[in-house]
Design a protein around this motif. Structure first.
Motif, PDB file in Angstrom:
ATOM      1  N   ASN A  68       0.841  -1.192   0.000  1.00  0.00           N
ATOM      2  CA  ASN A  68       0.000   0.000   0.000  1.00  0.00           C
ATOM      3  C   ASN A  68       0.881   1.249   0.000  1.00  0.00           C
ATOM      4  O   ASN A  68       1.292   1.720   1.055  1.00  0.00           O
ATOM      5  CB  ASN A  68      -0.925  -0.005   1.218  1.00  0.00           C
ATOM      6  N   THR A  75      -4.371  -0.602  -2.643  1.00  0.00           N
ATOM      7  CA  THR A  75      -3.270  -1.550  -2.479  1.00  0.00           C
ATOM      8  C   THR A  75      -3.094  -2.384  -3.737  1.00  0.00           C
ATOM      9  O   THR A  75      -3.969  -2.448  -4.597  1.00  0.00           O
ATOM     10  CB  THR A  75      -3.527  -2.478  -1.284  1.00  0.00           C
ATOM     11  N   LYS A 102      -0.814  -3.625  -9.807  1.00  0.00           N
ATOM     12  CA  LYS A 102      -2.035  -2.933  -9.417  1.00  0.00           C
ATOM     13  C   LYS A 102      -2.772  -2.446 -10.664  1.00  0.00           C
ATOM     14  O   LYS A 102      -2.150  -1.958 -11.612  1.00  0.00           O
ATOM     15  CB  LYS A 102      -1.732  -1.755  -8.491  1.00  0.00           C
ATOM     16  N   GLY A 234       3.508  -2.910   3.650  1.00  0.00           N
ATOM     17  CA  GLY A 234       2.726  -4.057   3.213  1.00  0.00           C
ATOM     18  C   GLY A 234       3.025  -5.279   4.061  1.00  0.00           C
ATOM     19  O   GLY A 234       3.757  -5.208   5.057  1.00  0.00           O
TER      20      GLY A 234
END
Length: 243
Positions: A68, A75, A102, A234
Motif C-alpha cells: 500500500n 493496495t 495494481k 505491506g
C-alpha cells in the motif's frame, strides 16, 4: 564385557598374532577409560544439515502479499522470491526479487433500473484505467532467532534498484500515458517463521518500502526530472525452506 570395548578389542585382535589375540581377549579390557561422549551442539547439527558443501547452506522463500503506497488510493498484489546463502545458522545473505501489480478503473453510472426479481441493474461508463508494475531487486541481509525455537523471529534489510512501469488511458479525451521510472530503493522487514516438518517453515512478515523513482522528461527543449514517491508498507506470507 561392554559391547563397545569388545568391538574395539576384536579390531585389535585382527592386527595381532593368534596367540597374542587370545591372550588379550582372555584378560580384562583396559586402556579405554579416557573415551567420553557429549551431546552434539546445535551448530554442529546445522553444519550437517546445511553445510555439507563448503561450510554453508542455502535458503529460499516464495511469498504473496500486498503493498500500500502512502500516496496512492489502493493496495496492490505482491508476488516474490528470496534466496541466499546461510554462512551462520542465524544469518542469511542473498537476493530478493518482487513483483507488485495494481490495476485501477474509474467508472460512472449512466443509468439504473429495477429488476423484476428485486435489486437493480446499472449501466456504467468506463472513464479511465491505469495499470502499474513495480519490480524491486534488492541485495539483503537477514538475521533470525535460534532454529530450536517453536516460533522463530527474524528481521532483514535490503538495498538495490526498483523499476516502475505505469500505463494509463483516459477514455473521455482519448489520451494515453506510458512511462517507466527507476532508481535506488531500500526495504526493511520483520516477521516470524513457524517450523513445519523437515527443513521448511511458514513465514509472515511486515515490510516498509522507501523509494523515489524518476525519469528525465523534455519540456519546451529543457530537461526536467520527474519523480514518483513509492514509500509505503505491506505484508508478505509464504514458505521458506533450506537445502
Amino acid at each position: 564385557m561392554n559391547r563397545r570395548y569388545l568391538t574395539i578389542a576384536m579390531l585389535f585382535a585382527t592386527l595381532l598374532p593368534a596367540g597374542a589375540a587370545r591372550a588379550e581377549l582372555a584378560g580384562p579390557i583396559t586402556g579405554f577409560e579416557a573415551i567420553t561422549y557429549r551431546p552434539r551442539s546445535e551448530r554442529a547439527r546445522y553444519r550437517d544439515d546445511y553445510g555439507s558443501r563448503g561450510g554453508s547452506g542455502a535458503e529460499s522463500q516464495v511469498h504473496i502479499g500486498f503493498f500500500n503506497p502512502s500516496e496512492f488510493s489502493s493496495t496492490g498484489l505482491v508476488l516474490g522470491f528470496r534466496t541466499g546463502v546461510t554462512p551462520d545458522p542465524h544469518i542469511q545473505i542473498g537476493v530478493d526479487a518482487d513483483w507488485h501489480y495494481k490495476n485501477e478503473r474509474r467508472t460512472d453510472v449512466v443509468s439504473e433500473q429495477p429488476l423484476p426479481g428485486g435489486g437493480s441493474a446499472q449501466v456504467r461508463q468506463e472513464l479511465s484505467s491505469a495499470t502499474s508494475n513495480l519490480i524491486p531487486v534488492l541485495g539483503f541481509i537477514q538475521v533470525s532467532g535460534d532454529r530450536s525455537m517453536p516460533i522463530i523471529p527474524y528481521g532483514g534489510v535490503g538495498v538495490g534498484y526498483e523499476a516502475y512501469f505505469l500505463s494509463a488511458d483516459d477514455f473521455n479525451t482519448g489520451s494515453h500515458f506510458d512511462a517507466q521510472y527507476g532508481g535506488f530503493a531500500w526495504q526493511a522487514w520483520g516477521g516470524a517463521q513457524l517450523p513445519l516438518s523437515g527443513r521448511s517453515r511458514l513465514v509472515g512478515e511486515v515490510f516498509v518500502n522507501q523509494a523515489d523513482l524518476g525519469r528525465d522528461v523534455d519540456i519546451a527543449g529543457r530537461t526536467f526530472r520527474e519523480t514518483v514517491n513509492l514509500n509505503g508498507a505491506g505484508m508478505r506470507f509464504g514458505v521458506n525452506w533450506g537445502f
